[in-house]
Scaffold this active site. Sequence first.
Site, mmCIF file in Angstrom:
data_model
loop_
_atom_site.group_PDB
_atom_site.id
_atom_site.type_symbol
_atom_site.label_atom_id
_atom_site.label_comp_id
_atom_site.label_asym_id
_atom_site.label_seq_id
_atom_site.Cartn_x
_atom_site.Cartn_y
_atom_site.Cartn_z
ATOM 1 N N PHE A 182 0.844 -1.188 0.000
ATOM 2 C CA PHE A 182 0.000 0.000 0.000
ATOM 3 C C PHE A 182 0.889 1.251 0.000
ATOM 4 O O PHE A 182 2.087 1.194 0.280
ATOM 5 C CB PHE A 182 -0.923 -0.028 1.223
ATOM 6 C CG PHE A 182 -1.913 1.102 1.281
ATOM 7 C CD1 PHE A 182 -2.863 1.268 0.285
ATOM 8 C CD2 PHE A 182 -1.899 2.006 2.332
ATOM 9 C CE1 PHE A 182 -3.775 2.317 0.333
ATOM 10 C CE2 PHE A 182 -2.808 3.046 2.392
ATOM 11 C CZ PHE A 182 -3.743 3.200 1.378
ATOM 12 N N ASN A 184 1.522 3.586 1.932
ATOM 13 C CA ASN A 184 2.277 3.995 3.119
ATOM 14 C C ASN A 184 3.242 2.917 3.608
ATOM 15 O O ASN A 184 3.798 3.044 4.696
ATOM 16 C CB ASN A 184 1.324 4.389 4.257
ATOM 17 C CG ASN A 184 0.479 3.224 4.750
ATOM 18 O OD1 ASN A 184 0.647 2.087 4.332
ATOM 19 N ND2 ASN A 184 -0.452 3.505 5.649
ATOM 20 N N LYS A 185 3.453 1.865 2.820
ATOM 21 C CA LYS A 185 4.352 0.801 3.249
ATOM 22 C C LYS A 185 5.798 1.121 2.868
ATOM 23 O O LYS A 185 6.072 1.991 2.041
ATOM 24 C CB LYS A 185 3.918 -0.531 2.645
ATOM 25 C CG LYS A 185 2.566 -1.024 3.148
ATOM 26 C CD LYS A 185 2.536 -1.181 4.656
ATOM 27 C CE LYS A 185 1.283 -1.875 5.164
ATOM 28 N NZ LYS A 185 0.069 -1.071 5.006
ATOM 29 N N THR A 186 6.733 0.386 3.453
ATOM 30 C CA THR A 186 8.160 0.649 3.267
ATOM 31 C C THR A 186 8.544 0.619 1.797
ATOM 32 O O THR A 186 9.310 1.459 1.325
ATOM 33 C CB THR A 186 8.991 -0.363 4.075
ATOM 34 O OG1 THR A 186 8.634 -0.241 5.455
ATOM 35 C CG2 THR A 186 10.480 -0.111 3.912
#
Length: 366
Positions: A182, A184-186
Site C-alpha cells: 500500500f 504507506n508501506k516501506t
Amino acid sequence: MSAIKIPVYRPSLRGNEKKYVNECLDTTWISSRGRFVGEFESQFARTIGIEHAASVCNGTVAIHLALLALGIGEGDEVIVPTLTYIASANAIAYTGATPVFVDSCRDSWQIDPEDVRRHITPRTRAIMPVHLYGQACDMDALMAIAREHRLFVVEDCAEAFGTLYKGRHVGTFGDISTFSFFGNKTITTGEGGMVVTNDKTLATRARHYKGQGLADHREYWHDVVGYNYRMTNIAAAIGLAQLENAADVISRKRRLAERYRQALAGLPVALHAEQPDTVHSYWMVSILVETPEHRDPLRAHLSQDGIETRPLFFPVHTMPMYAKSYRRHPVAEDLAWRGINLPSWPDMSDEDVQTVAASIRRYFSK
C-alpha cells in the site's frame, strides 16, 4: 485543526518509478501481463530469500489467498493477535473460518506465544503471527508450537518488509506468508501485495486461485472458483523500482527511529523498542504515553501544530463484528489505548523530527 505540515507518511519515489511506468505506457502493457510482473516477483523472492513469490492486487487479498492455498475454511479456527490491522481477521472470516484472538507481549507488542498455546483447540488449523509496525514476532517459539500441534503458520508481514529475525527475513519461517505494498508501506506499488512460500504446491495453488481458477491445459476452462487478485504491470513496475532502493529506504527509516529516540529522551514517552536478535524495520515509529488519558490530548495538540499522527490499531476483539464472545486481552488493550504512530516517512529531515519532538515537549510542559 491546522493544515498538515508534517504528514504521518509519504512514500519515497526517487528511483526508476517514472521510467518503468512510462515503459508500460509506451508498450501498452498496462494490465496483468508484461515484463515487470515476473521481474518484480523473482526479485522480491531473491531479496528476502524464498523460493516462490506471487504478486496480488493488495495485501488483504494476499492473506485471503494464502489461507485458500492452505485449504482453510468453514469450521476451522485461525489464531491471530487482537492487536493488528483489521485485514488480518477479515481475511480469515472471508474463508468461513473463525479468527481466535490472543494477547500481545508487553515488551515487543507482538503475538504472545504462551497465549497462543492457551487458545489451541481441536479446530485450530493455523497460527497467524503479525509482525506489527516492523518488529518481528518470536518465530522460534511460534514455530515450535506449530510443530507440536501440527498447525500451519501464515506470517502476515504487511508492515515488516526488511524486518529480520535471527538474520533471516520475516516471511521465510511460515508455511506461507504475505506482504502489503500500500502507499504507506516501506516499499509501495500504490496498491499491491505478495504471497510467498518455499512450498511449490502452495505456490501453484495460490497462482491458480489468483487468476480466476484458470486451468493450465485448456483455454478459458476454469476448474475452481477463483478470484481476480492479479497485480498490474504498472504496479509491478513501481514495485521493481522500489526494490532497487529498498535497502537505502530501510536504512533511512532505522536512522529516523534513532533520531526520534534521541530527540524524545527525557520525555514521559516510550519508543517501540527493537528486540534482541531482530532488526526492526520501523515501518512506523511508535510511542507509548504513560496513561491513556494523555494519548488523545497529545494527538490533538500535535494536530494543532500541523503534525499528523495515528493511534495504534484498536484491538480487533473490541469491534462489533468480532465481539460476540468478548473476553479481555489486557496487554493489547493497554498498548492500544496508549500508543501513537508518529510521522515515519523515510525522507523526513532532522528539522521535521525536532519539530515533532518540540511539540511533544510543549505538551508535557503545560
